[in-house]
Design a protein around this motif. Structure first.
Motif, mmCIF file in Angstrom:
data_model
loop_
_atom_site.group_PDB
_atom_site.id
_atom_site.type_symbol
_atom_site.label_atom_id
_atom_site.label_comp_id
_atom_site.label_asym_id
_atom_site.label_seq_id
_atom_site.Cartn_x
_atom_site.Cartn_y
_atom_site.Cartn_z
ATOM 1 N N MET A 1 12.349 7.731 -1.071
ATOM 2 C CA MET A 1 11.354 7.935 -0.025
ATOM 3 C C MET A 1 12.048 7.981 1.338
ATOM 4 S SD MET A 1 8.194 8.287 0.957
ATOM 5 C CE MET A 1 7.236 8.088 2.464
ATOM 6 N N PRO A 2 12.060 9.149 2.008
ATOM 7 C CA PRO A 2 12.757 9.263 3.297
ATOM 8 C C PRO A 2 11.887 8.791 4.452
ATOM 9 C CG PRO A 2 11.817 11.377 2.722
ATOM 10 C CD PRO A 2 11.482 10.442 1.580
ATOM 11 N N ALA A 3 12.503 8.638 5.603
ATOM 12 C CA ALA A 3 11.782 8.301 6.828
ATOM 13 C C ALA A 3 11.260 9.590 7.459
ATOM 14 C CB ALA A 3 12.695 7.570 7.800
ATOM 15 N N PHE A 4 9.963 9.620 7.797
ATOM 16 C CA PHE A 4 9.361 10.825 8.362
ATOM 17 C C PHE A 4 9.131 10.737 9.864
ATOM 18 C CE2 PHE A 4 8.372 11.572 3.926
ATOM 19 C CZ PHE A 4 8.423 12.953 3.811
ATOM 20 N N ILE B 1 1.563 1.360 4.228
ATOM 21 C CA ILE B 1 1.679 2.802 4.039
ATOM 22 C C ILE B 1 2.314 3.453 5.264
ATOM 23 C CG2 ILE B 1 0.374 4.935 3.644
ATOM 24 C CD1 ILE B 1 -1.668 3.221 2.122
ATOM 25 N N ALA B 2 1.906 3.027 6.449
ATOM 26 C CA ALA B 2 2.471 3.588 7.677
ATOM 27 C C ALA B 2 3.968 3.314 7.767
ATOM 28 C CB ALA B 2 1.751 3.022 8.896
ATOM 29 N N ASP B 3 4.372 2.109 7.401
ATOM 30 C CA ASP B 3 5.788 1.759 7.455
ATOM 31 C C ASP B 3 6.591 2.589 6.450
ATOM 32 O OD1 ASP B 3 7.999 -0.078 8.341
ATOM 33 O OD2 ASP B 3 7.973 -0.593 6.215
ATOM 34 N N ALA B 4 6.021 2.803 5.264
ATOM 35 C CA ALA B 4 6.716 3.595 4.246
ATOM 36 C C ALA B 4 6.886 5.037 4.710
ATOM 37 C CB ALA B 4 5.944 3.544 2.931
ATOM 38 N N ILE B 5 5.838 5.603 5.294
ATOM 39 C CA ILE B 5 5.920 6.989 5.769
ATOM 40 C C ILE B 5 6.890 7.091 6.945
ATOM 41 C CG2 ILE B 5 4.659 8.915 6.809
ATOM 42 C CD1 ILE B 5 2.166 7.914 5.333
ATOM 43 N N GLY B 6 6.743 6.195 7.881
ATOM 44 C CA GLY B 6 7.547 6.289 9.091
ATOM 45 C C GLY B 6 9.010 5.955 8.896
ATOM 46 N N ASN B 7 9.285 4.870 8.158
ATOM 47 C CA ASN B 7 10.649 4.364 8.060
ATOM 48 C C ASN B 7 11.294 4.565 6.692
ATOM 49 O OD1 ASN B 7 10.492 3.292 10.753
ATOM 50 N ND2 ASN B 7 9.212 1.654 9.923
ATOM 51 N N GLY B 8 10.549 5.137 5.752
ATOM 52 C CA GLY B 8 11.084 5.304 4.411
ATOM 53 C C GLY B 8 11.065 3.988 3.647
ATOM 54 N N VAL B 9 11.508 4.024 2.398
ATOM 55 C CA VAL B 9 11.537 2.825 1.561
ATOM 56 C C VAL B 9 12.954 2.632 1.046
ATOM 57 C CG1 VAL B 9 10.622 1.688 -0.491
ATOM 58 C CG2 VAL B 9 9.132 3.169 0.875
ATOM 59 N N GLN B 10 13.559 1.551 1.447
ATOM 60 C CA GLN B 10 14.946 1.273 1.064
ATOM 61 C C GLN B 10 15.082 1.168 -0.453
ATOM 62 O OE1 GLN B 10 16.534 -2.290 2.807
ATOM 63 N NE2 GLN B 10 18.633 -1.822 2.256
ATOM 64 N N TYR C 1 -0.400 16.414 4.281
ATOM 65 C CA TYR C 1 -0.130 15.873 2.953
ATOM 66 C C TYR C 1 0.511 16.928 2.064
ATOM 67 C CZ TYR C 1 -0.664 13.528 -1.513
ATOM 68 O OH TYR C 1 -0.392 12.950 -2.731
ATOM 69 N N SER C 2 -0.015 18.145 2.114
ATOM 70 C CA SER C 2 0.533 19.225 1.287
ATOM 71 C C SER C 2 1.988 19.519 1.630
ATOM 72 C CB SER C 2 -0.311 20.489 1.460
ATOM 73 O OG SER C 2 0.249 21.571 0.768
ATOM 74 N N GLN C 3 2.306 19.503 2.912
ATOM 75 C CA GLN C 3 3.650 19.867 3.360
ATOM 76 C C GLN C 3 4.664 18.740 3.211
ATOM 77 O OE1 GLN C 3 2.958 21.111 7.396
ATOM 78 N NE2 GLN C 3 1.979 23.035 6.801
ATOM 79 N N ASN C 4 4.205 17.489 3.272
ATOM 80 C CA ASN C 4 5.150 16.377 3.328
ATOM 81 C C ASN C 4 5.096 15.404 2.154
ATOM 82 O OD1 ASN C 4 6.276 16.608 6.277
ATOM 83 N ND2 ASN C 4 4.072 16.862 6.486
ATOM 84 N N CYS C 5 3.983 15.366 1.425
ATOM 85 C CA CYS C 5 3.792 14.300 0.434
ATOM 86 C C CYS C 5 3.572 14.774 -0.996
ATOM 87 C CB CYS C 5 2.592 13.428 0.833
ATOM 88 S SG CYS C 5 2.554 12.909 2.562
ATOM 89 N N SER C 6 2.880 15.899 -1.152
ATOM 90 C CA SER C 6 2.428 16.304 -2.484
ATOM 91 C C SER C 6 3.565 16.582 -3.453
ATOM 92 C CB SER C 6 1.529 17.535 -2.377
ATOM 93 O OG SER C 6 2.248 18.649 -1.860
ATOM 94 N N GLY C 7 4.721 17.005 -2.942
ATOM 95 C CA GLY C 7 5.837 17.321 -3.823
ATOM 96 C C GLY C 7 6.297 16.127 -4.650
ATOM 97 N N CYS C 8 6.168 14.912 -4.103
ATOM 98 C CA CYS C 8 6.604 13.705 -4.816
ATOM 99 C C CYS C 8 5.431 12.872 -5.330
ATOM 100 C CB CYS C 8 7.468 12.837 -3.906
ATOM 101 S SG CYS C 8 9.061 13.570 -3.476
ATOM 102 N N HIS C 9 4.329 12.843 -4.577
ATOM 103 C CA HIS C 9 3.204 11.983 -4.934
ATOM 104 C C HIS C 9 2.077 12.721 -5.652
ATOM 105 C CE1 HIS C 9 4.810 8.531 -2.728
ATOM 106 N NE2 HIS C 9 5.170 9.380 -1.791
ATOM 107 N N GLY C 10 2.246 14.028 -5.854
ATOM 108 C CA GLY C 10 1.224 14.791 -6.566
ATOM 109 C C GLY C 10 0.204 15.396 -5.631
ATOM 110 N N ALA C 11 -0.264 16.595 -5.966
ATOM 111 C CA ALA C 11 -1.210 17.304 -5.105
ATOM 112 C C ALA C 11 -2.505 16.527 -4.926
ATOM 113 C CB ALA C 11 -1.502 18.694 -5.682
ATOM 114 N N ASP C 12 -2.930 15.797 -5.967
ATOM 115 C CA ASP C 12 -4.151 15.003 -5.866
ATOM 116 C C ASP C 12 -3.847 13.507 -5.829
ATOM 117 O OD1 ASP C 12 -3.262 14.664 -8.426
ATOM 118 O OD2 ASP C 12 -5.188 15.009 -9.403
ATOM 119 N N GLY C 13 -2.608 13.174 -5.479
ATOM 120 C CA GLY C 13 -2.226 11.764 -5.384
ATOM 121 C C GLY C 13 -1.829 11.145 -6.703
#
Length: 238
Positions: free
Chosen positions: A93-96, A80-89, A46-58
Motif C-alpha cells: 500500500m503506497p502513500a498517496f 483509512i485516511a492515514d492508510a491512504i495518505g501515508n501508506g501502510v508499512q 476510487y476507480s483511478q487510485n484504489c480499484s486496481g488493488c481493492h476491487g471495483a466494488d470494494g
C-alpha cells in the motif's frame, strides 16, 4: 468556396467543438477540463487510485476488501485516511498524499475516506458483539499463537512454502508474509474476507470466537515465520 477551403473550415469547426468552444471560438460554460488535483468525485478517485488493488466494488481485490462492513466497523475514518495518505508499512500500500510523495491533495483523500465510509460502513454490523480491537498494545505469545492456529485455522490453512495445486493455502509462505504487515494480518483475522469465504474471528460456525489475546498471539506466531530473504534463495557469492 473551393473544396480545400470548405474542408479546412469544417476541420476548424470540429476542433472548436472538441475542445468545448462554440462557433465563435469562446469556451462553452462547464466544458473546461478539471485539473487532476481538483477532481473530488469519489467514483473517479476510487476507480483511478484504489480499484486496481481493492476491487471495483470494494471486494475480490488482492488487497484488503474495503467493501467488507466488518472491516469498516473495526476501523474508522482516521485509520483509512492515514492508510491512504501515508501508506501502510510492510505492505504494497503506497502513500498517496502529496506530503508523502503521492499525487492526491488533502481534499481528495478526504473525498475518498468519506466515499468509502458512506458506501460500505454499516454502524450496526458488529453491534453488541465482543470484537477484538483493530489495534492492540498487547505483547503477542508466538508459542500460544501456534496453538491458536491449530485450533482455529488448520482446517482451512496449512504452513510452510505454498505448494502448486495445494487445496489448502499456506499462511506462513514466505512470499505471502513478505507482502502483508502485522496490522493487515490482524484485520483479516478479525474481519475475515467474506469475498473469499474466509470467516471472521468467530470461526466458520460463529460459535468459536477468538479472544483479543488469541488474535494477538496468532499474529505474533505468523510474524515470527517471516523470512529475511523471501522467495527463491539468492545465488551464493563466489
Amino acid at each position: 468556396m473551393n473544396a480545400r477551403r470548405f474542408c479546412g473550415s469544417i476541420l476548424v469547426l470540429c476542433s472548436l467543438v472538441a475542445v468545448g468552444c462554440d462557433h465563435t471560438g469562446k469556451p462553452v460554460e462547464g466544458a473546461e477540463a478539471l485539473r487532476p488535483d481538483k477532481v473530488t468525485d469519489f467514483n473517479k478517485l476510487y476507480s483511478q487510485n484504489c480499484s486496481g488493488c481493492h476491487g471495483a466494488d470494494g471486494t475480490h481485490g488482492a488487497a484488503m476488501p474495503l467493501g467488507n462492513p466488518e472491516y469498516e466497523a473495526i476501523s474508522d475514518e482516521g485509520v483509512i485516511a492515514d492508510a491512504i495518505g501515508n501508506g501502510v508499512q510492510g505492505t504494497l500500500m503506497p502513500a498517496f498524499s502529496q506530503g508523502s510523495g503521492g499525487m492526491l491533495t488533502d481534499d481528495q483523500i478526504n473525498a475518498l475516506v468519506m466515499g468509502i465510509r458512506e458506501k460500505w460502513y454499516k454502524p450496526d454490523t458488529l453491534k453488541g458483539l465482543d470484537v477484538p480491537p483493530y489495534q492492540t498494545n498487547k505483547q503477542g505469545d508466538a508459542t500460544h499463537g501456534q496453538q491458536v492456529f491449530a485450533t482455529h485455522c488448520a482446517s482451512c490453512h496449512t504452513t510452510g512454502t505454498q505448494q502448486k495445486g495445494a487445496k489448502l493455502s499456506s499462511v506462513t509462505d514466505g512470499s505471502y508474509l513478505a507482502l502483508i504487515g502485522d496490522q493487515s494480518l490482524r484485520a483479516i483475522i478479525i474481519a475475515g474476507r467474506p469475498d473469499l469465504g474466509h470467516p471472521d474471528w468467530r470461526g466458520p460456525s460463529g460459535n468459536t470466537p477468538m479472544s483479543d489475546q488469541d488474535v494477538t498471539d496468532l499474529v505474533a506466531w505468523m510474524a515470527s515465520q517471516r523470512q529475511k530473504t523471501p522467495g527463491q534463495p539468492y545465488p551464493s557469492q563466489p
